[in-house]
Scaffold this motif. Structure first.
Motif, PDB file in Angstrom:
ATOM      1  N   THR A   1       3.012  27.169  54.502  1.00  0.00           N
ATOM      2  CA  THR A   1       2.919  28.521  53.950  1.00  0.00           C
ATOM      3  C   THR A   1       4.236  29.281  54.033  1.00  0.00           C
ATOM      4  OG1 THR A   1       2.142  29.367  56.090  1.00  0.00           O
ATOM      5  CG2 THR A   1       0.468  28.651  54.498  1.00  0.00           C
ATOM      6  N   ARG A   2       5.240  28.703  54.716  1.00  0.00           N
ATOM      7  CA  ARG A   2       6.544  29.374  54.812  1.00  0.00           C
ATOM      8  C   ARG A   2       7.415  29.096  53.602  1.00  0.00           C
ATOM      9  NH1 ARG A   2       8.218  26.312  60.040  1.00  0.00           N
ATOM     10  NH2 ARG A   2       7.451  24.721  58.611  1.00  0.00           N
ATOM     11  N   VAL A   3       6.990  28.161  52.759  1.00  0.00           N
ATOM     12  CA  VAL A   3       7.768  27.774  51.586  1.00  0.00           C
ATOM     13  C   VAL A   3       7.103  28.346  50.336  1.00  0.00           C
ATOM     14  CG1 VAL A   3       8.619  25.828  50.208  1.00  0.00           C
ATOM     15  CG2 VAL A   3       8.550  25.667  52.714  1.00  0.00           C
ATOM     16  N   SER A   4       7.915  28.906  49.451  1.00  0.00           N
ATOM     17  CA  SER A   4       7.413  29.418  48.180  1.00  0.00           C
ATOM     18  C   SER A   4       7.430  28.278  47.160  1.00  0.00           C
ATOM     19  CB  SER A   4       8.288  30.574  47.685  1.00  0.00           C
ATOM     20  OG  SER A   4       7.882  30.979  46.393  1.00  0.00           O
ATOM     21  N   PHE A   5       6.234  27.927  46.663  1.00  0.00           N
ATOM     22  CA  PHE A   5       6.110  26.861  45.677  1.00  0.00           C
ATOM     23  C   PHE A   5       5.795  27.452  44.309  1.00  0.00           C
ATOM     24  CE2 PHE A   5       5.112  24.661  49.633  1.00  0.00           C
ATOM     25  CZ  PHE A   5       5.866  23.489  49.511  1.00  0.00           C
ATOM     26  N   LYS A   6       6.435  26.899  43.296  1.00  0.00           N
ATOM     27  CA  LYS A   6       6.119  27.277  41.922  1.00  0.00           C
ATOM     28  C   LYS A   6       5.779  26.000  41.156  1.00  0.00           C
ATOM     29  CE  LYS A   6       8.696  30.323  39.891  1.00  0.00           C
ATOM     30  NZ  LYS A   6       9.862  30.966  39.192  1.00  0.00           N
ATOM     31  N   PHE A   7       4.684  26.046  40.412  1.00  0.00           N
ATOM     32  CA  PHE A   7       4.262  24.889  39.617  1.00  0.00           C
ATOM     33  C   PHE A   7       4.162  25.300  38.157  1.00  0.00           C
ATOM     34  CE2 PHE A   7       0.469  22.199  38.180  1.00  0.00           C
ATOM     35  CZ  PHE A   7       1.280  21.163  37.756  1.00  0.00           C
ATOM     36  N   ILE A   8       4.870  24.579  37.292  1.00  0.00           N
ATOM     37  CA  ILE A   8       4.901  24.865  35.862  1.00  0.00           C
ATOM     38  C   ILE A   8       4.444  23.626  35.113  1.00  0.00           C
ATOM     39  CG2 ILE A   8       6.351  25.541  33.914  1.00  0.00           C
ATOM     40  CD1 ILE A   8       8.246  26.837  35.974  1.00  0.00           C
ATOM     41  N   ASN A   9       3.452  23.779  34.259  1.00  0.00           N
ATOM     42  CA  ASN A   9       2.904  22.665  33.479  1.00  0.00           C
ATOM     43  C   ASN A   9       3.075  22.962  31.990  1.00  0.00           C
ATOM     44  OD1 ASN A   9       1.507  20.420  32.536  1.00  0.00           O
ATOM     45  ND2 ASN A   9      -0.497  21.318  32.898  1.00  0.00           N
ATOM     46  N   ASN A  10       3.846  22.131  31.310  1.00  0.00           N
ATOM     47  CA  ASN A  10       4.111  22.316  29.876  1.00  0.00           C
ATOM     48  C   ASN A  10       4.598  23.730  29.562  1.00  0.00           C
ATOM     49  OD1 ASN A  10       3.403  19.673  29.161  1.00  0.00           O
ATOM     50  ND2 ASN A  10       1.244  20.219  28.944  1.00  0.00           N
TER      51      ASN A  10
END
Length: 630
Positions: A185-194
């Protein structure tokens, strides 16, 4: 006979073979690359895919980067910065350590990586195709690493045919990113699909916020805090209350020292903590972090690192069970004396005159969940299917009553009015001495109704106590299964928006036509949300989300969803909703009409939820109670 000489495999061929263990699908690539980013100290990671990841994957992080002189070495097999000696295997604290990921990925795809350390003025670009370096030169780039993987399995086309659809592969990638968000939870994740953003976590260290990010408010509102620490093991996180249980384990995430794992034993331990709170085929929400000394756990079990082995499996399972049980009771504790002993579970209360359900002496609604013993294969999981199935020996067992259902009095007391009260032993009767309840077609006499709920019927030398709601619910359910009651589509006054996980969303949209045939009207409402406009007739608005998730669970387990699946899930709710309620006074005609359905013995004597419809008492049982006979 032809003698074949032994020879060392060509390195390129060996890498392709090794890739088969590490790189199964695009989600495997994402897993390995993001683990490298986290090991590099990244606080922000972006995962971008196109066409499910088979066409294109890009991972960008702000980690420490790779020194220019080590860039080519990083793509050699068994090259790693995380392990120096055999002794290091006893205390692995990094997510990656085998040194196989980059070599395996590069062997079956086209890879371009740009990386720079804080000490280097310029970054380094390396391009590899099918394991062969095509370019390695200086380039401009920020501190950190960006790696692009395209045309996965272009040189091993046989592997391509085993991939699912682009939507299915994207769902697997999204599911892994979901676990990453919950795991660190200390890391900012971004997920982009198409090109469309799906997830973007805050990275603020709050697990509750992370759960809200991926599951939404409808889940976050039903969380219970889990906290346990005995000095040997710490278990933290959240479990869900019964209202957000699911028909699959898709919403269970367990992490060991930050590593997402799949553990049947720990899942069983958590399930056992719920005891009778969940019905058969329902599984709780879990987001648990287990912290334990790296020397107490072996992560070097399988190349995909999803399986681990504990030095003391039973001790860890016991800690998880106690932690979840305490959260459910509202009393999480940080230290527990005698914490390693299996906590006693209070048995479900049995009436003095009781019935026996099935072969194991327990109702199917309240299963025993055995704890696997150390060094033993775990007990097979309970079938991942809703309990509300059509009558079978397991789901709708015969109900039995003993020839003498009441044990001998264990004690007697006298109250202030001089009335004797007896307590009876709760020992379960032997099933082999039982005989089925038989409410036959011969004449019966209705003697009355207790509490406007329980109908008392005398027939021969037996007395039957019948739950009018459960009895009517079973009758409606049987009619629904036989097709005597039909349902169409009903339009909701207000559309219901349901947030789904990536795998749930993919399963639904890939079977959208089938859901339409069953009476649903659904449209996409964002990357992982759908708007439900119509549902099969019979399910109320308050059960729309549960119905939809149960039907998606059927698809995920058996590959399709049928009319009967809808009956088993939503129409159990419908039969319950429309059944006669306890507390409503019935007239003589209604009582006789209700009982007529049970006269020929064809209607099961349990409601669709597994509760008994009727209990039977023999005349001699009553005579024993009043000490008229011994």
């Amino acid at each position: 006979m032809i003698i074949r000489r032994i020879q060392v495999l060509d390195p390129a061929l060996a890498n392709k073979i090794a890739a088969g263990e590490v790189v199964e699908r695009p989600a495997s690539v994402v897993k390995e690359l993001v683990e490298n980013s986290l090991d590099a100290g990244a606080s922000a990671v972006t995962v971008e895919i196109k066409e499910g990841g088979a066409e294109y994957i890009r991972i960008t992080d702000n980690g420490c980067g790779i020194p220019a002189e080590d860039v080519e070495t990083a793509f050699l097999r068994h090259a790693t910065s995380k392990l120096r000696s055999v002794e290091g295997l006893d205390g692995i604290e990094t997510l990656g350590f085998r040194g196989e990921a980059l070599a395996s990925i590069a062997a079956v795809s086209r890879v371009a990586m740009r990386t720079r350390t804080e000490q280097d003025e310029y970054g380094t670009l390396i391009v590899i195709e099918g394991g062969k370096v095509r370019e390695c030169s200086p380039c401009g780039c920020p501190v950190g690493t960006t790696i692009e993987v395209s045309d996965l399995f272009f040189n091993v086309p046989a592997r391509l045919k085993f991939l699912k659809s682009a939507r299915g592969e994207a769902a697997a990638v999204g599911d892994h990113v979901l676990r990453l968000i919950l795991g660190d939870t200390r890391v900012s994740f971004k997920f982009i699909n198409n090109g469309k953003p799906v997830y973007h976590s805050a990275g603020d260290g709050s697990l509750e916020n992370a759960i809200y990010c991926v599951y939404g408010a409808e889940t976050a509102e039903h969380l219970l805090h889990v906290r346990y620490d005995d000095g040997y093991i710490r278990v933290e996180g959240f479990c869900g209350d019964e209202s957000i249980s699911r028909s699959t384990r898709v919403q269970q995430s367990i992490f060991v020292n930050g590593r997402y794992i799949r553990s049947q034993q720990l899942s069983f331990a958590a399930q056992r903590a719920y005891n009778t709170k969940l019905m058969v085929g329902r599984f709780p929400f879990l987001a648990l972090s287990v912290r334990i000394s790296p020397r107490e756990v072996d992560v070097n079990v399988h190349p995909n690192k999803l399986t681990v082995r504990f030095r003391d499996e039973e001790r860890v399972a016991s800690a998880v069970m106690i932690a979840v049980r305490d959260a459910l009771s509202g009393a999480p504790r940080e230290e527990l004396p005698g914490q390693y002993e299996e906590a006693p579970v209070e048995p479900a209360e049995k009436p003095d005159i009781y019935t026996v359900f099935g072969r194991n002496g327990r109702s199917p609604e309240f299963p025993d969940i055995p704890m696997p013993k150390p060094n033993e294969e775990p007990t097979p999981e309970p079938p991942e299917e809703p309990a509300e199935r059509e009558p079978t020996p397991r789901e709708a067992p015969a109900v039995y009553v003993r020839d003498s259902a009441v044990s001998e009095p264990a004690a007697e007391t006298e109250d202030f009015n001089g009335v004797l009260h007896y307590s009876f032993r709760k020992e379960a009767p032997a099933v082999d001495k039982a005989e089925p309840i038989a409410f036959g077609i011969e004449d019966y006499t209705v003697k009355g109704v207790l509490f406007d709920t329980y109908i008392l019927v005398e027939q021969g030398d037996s007395v039957f106590c019948i739950d009018q709601h459960a009895a009517h619910e079973r009758i409606l359910y049987e009619k629904l299964i036989r097709g005597e009651l039909r349902f169409d589509s009903q339009i909701l006054m207000t559309s219901c928006v349901v947030n789904l996980t990536p795998t749930e969303h993919a399963a639904l949209m890939e079977n959208a036509d089938r859901f339409t045939e069953l009476g649903f009207e659904i449209e996409e409402f964002g990357p992982l949300s759908v708007s439900v406009h119509s549902i099969p007739t019979g399910a109320g608005r308050d059960s729309v989300e549960k119905l939809l998730r149960d039907m998606i669970g059927c698809v995920m387990k058996q590959g399709s969803v049928t009319e009967l699946d809808v009956v088993r899930s939503s129409l159990i709710q419908a039969s319950c909703k429309h059944a006669i309620k306890g507390g409503r006074m019935l007239n003589e005609y209604e009582i006789n009409e209700l009982l007529s359905h049970y006269a020929d013995g064809s209607t099961p004597l349990t409601c669709p939820h597994g509760r008994p419809v009727m209990l039977s008492y023999r005349r001699r049982d009553l005579e024993k109670l009043f000490k008229r006979i011994q």
